[in-house]
Design a protein around this motif. Sequence first.
Motif, PDB file in Angstrom:
ATOM      1  N   ALA A  41       0.827  -1.203   0.000  1.00 23.19           N
ATOM      2  CA  ALA A  41       0.000   0.000   0.000  1.00 23.19           C
ATOM      3  C   ALA A  41       0.866   1.261   0.000  1.00 23.19           C
ATOM      4  O   ALA A  41       0.541   2.253  -0.666  1.00 23.19           O
ATOM      5  N   LEU A  42       1.968   1.229   0.735  1.00 18.68           N
ATOM      6  CA  LEU A  42       2.859   2.383   0.779  1.00 18.68           C
ATOM      7  C   LEU A  42       3.517   2.623  -0.574  1.00 18.68           C
ATOM      8  O   LEU A  42       3.625   3.764  -1.037  1.00 18.68           O
ATOM      9  N   ASN A  68      10.103   5.203  -1.183  1.00 18.39           N
ATOM     10  CA  ASN A  68       9.154   4.204  -0.676  1.00 18.39           C
ATOM     11  C   ASN A  68       8.672   3.241  -1.750  1.00 18.39           C
ATOM     12  O   ASN A  68       8.149   2.167  -1.438  1.00 18.39           O
ATOM     13  N   THR A  69       8.796   3.620  -3.032  1.00 19.98           N
ATOM     14  CA  THR A  69       8.263   2.775  -4.103  1.00 19.98           C
ATOM     15  C   THR A  69       9.124   1.546  -4.362  1.00 19.98           C
ATOM     16  O   THR A  69       8.692   0.622  -5.067  1.00 19.98           O
ATOM     17  N   ALA A  70      10.335   1.505  -3.799  1.00 19.76           N
ATOM     18  CA  ALA A  70      11.240   0.386  -4.090  1.00 19.76           C
ATOM     19  C   ALA A  70      11.899  -0.153  -2.829  1.00 19.76           C
ATOM     20  O   ALA A  70      13.054  -0.555  -2.850  1.00 19.76           O
ATOM     21  N   VAL A 133      -0.681   8.066   9.630  1.00 17.68           N
ATOM     22  CA  VAL A 133      -1.139   8.131   8.241  1.00 17.68           C
ATOM     23  C   VAL A 133      -2.291   7.151   8.010  1.00 17.68           C
ATOM     24  O   VAL A 133      -2.360   6.089   8.622  1.00 17.68           O
ATOM     25  N   THR A 134      -3.180   7.521   7.087  1.00 19.53           N
ATOM     26  CA  THR A 134      -4.223   6.625   6.591  1.00 19.53           C
ATOM     27  C   THR A 134      -3.840   6.202   5.184  1.00 19.53           C
ATOM     28  O   THR A 134      -3.703   7.045   4.288  1.00 19.53           O
ATOM     29  N   LEU A 135      -3.634   4.902   4.971  1.00 20.71           N
ATOM     30  CA  LEU A 135      -3.255   4.389   3.661  1.00 20.71           C
ATOM     31  C   LEU A 135      -4.484   3.847   2.940  1.00 20.71           C
ATOM     32  O   LEU A 135      -5.269   3.087   3.530  1.00 20.71           O
ATOM     33  N   PRO A 136      -4.677   4.208   1.681  1.00 16.91           N
ATOM     34  CA  PRO A 136      -5.811   3.679   0.919  1.00 16.91           C
ATOM     35  C   PRO A 136      -5.808   2.146   0.932  1.00 16.91           C
ATOM     36  O   PRO A 136      -4.781   1.506   0.716  1.00 16.91           O
ATOM     37  N   GLY A 137      -6.962   1.595   1.220  1.00 14.17           N
ATOM     38  CA  GLY A 137      -7.104   0.142   1.273  1.00 14.17           C
ATOM     39  C   GLY A 137      -6.850  -0.458   2.638  1.00 14.17           C
ATOM     40  O   GLY A 137      -7.288  -1.582   2.918  1.00 14.17           O
ATOM     41  N   LEU A 138      -6.139   0.275   3.509  1.00 13.50           N
ATOM     42  CA  LEU A 138      -5.837  -0.228   4.856  1.00 13.50           C
ATOM     43  C   LEU A 138      -6.468   0.622   5.946  1.00 13.50           C
ATOM     44  O   LEU A 138      -6.740   0.142   7.037  1.00 13.50           O
TER      45      LEU A 138
END
Length: 277
Positions: A41-42, A68-70, A133-138
Amino acid sequence: MLLCLPPSEGKTPAPDDGAPIDLATLTAPGLTARREQVLDALAAVSARDDATAVLKVGASLAGEVARNTALRAAPAAPASTVYTGVLFAAAGLADLDATAAARAAASVRIFSGLWGVVSPQDRIPAYRLSMGVTLPGLGGLAAAWRPALSAALTGRTAGDVVVDCRSGIYQSAWRPVTTGDDAAEWVTVRVVREADGARAVVSHNAKHTRGVLAGHLLRRDGAPPTSAQELLGAARELDGEIIGTEVGTGLSYRMIEAALHDPATRRGPRTLELVIA
């Protein structure tokens, strides 16, 4: 003793030749499934144009957010060297001798919006994610982590003392059970400064002083405390010691007193108050 620390906002990336993280080797393997979900999700949100807004960081940190993408392929290093900042510098987790390092591995848990908890020796990459933080989907991370952290930690702390140096958002992800068969003695650490007969809560000095206490609990002779009273006794070993230097003035300060206060509610924590001057 379970010594609960917050993560630092600032993190030092591992050397470029460091091997990537292996989730299977992290402390509390029961958290692996949730770690996988948060990582995915991150990575997804960090690739978005509004990533800094979702992650509640300034535009100047866009480079850290992009990292964060990798994270699965990024170099990793012990958490004791990745987490930096005032508390960690004062605790000196990266400079423990073998005995103290073994104690830290068994008793220190660093709370994280990404990993749930890690031990100082766990190898992780530098990342940018707060528990708030609020993560989309979680959803909100504190709530997302709560069931898994309860399963991982509650049995570990039964009959022991939890020394809690965390801020409120990290406390909301896991709070020790204080009644019943799994009860632990939960003690939060508050730092106040005495000046001209008055005492006031401090911020920067509080992080440093909590770090000094953490380092002392790991390096001191004798067994780790297993009760609030034993923790108080260990803290009082610092009475009279110079423990830090004021930013700006260069003036040193010392710890002059440690006291233990009862909880405000039946299920709440006791408070270890450290007085500096």
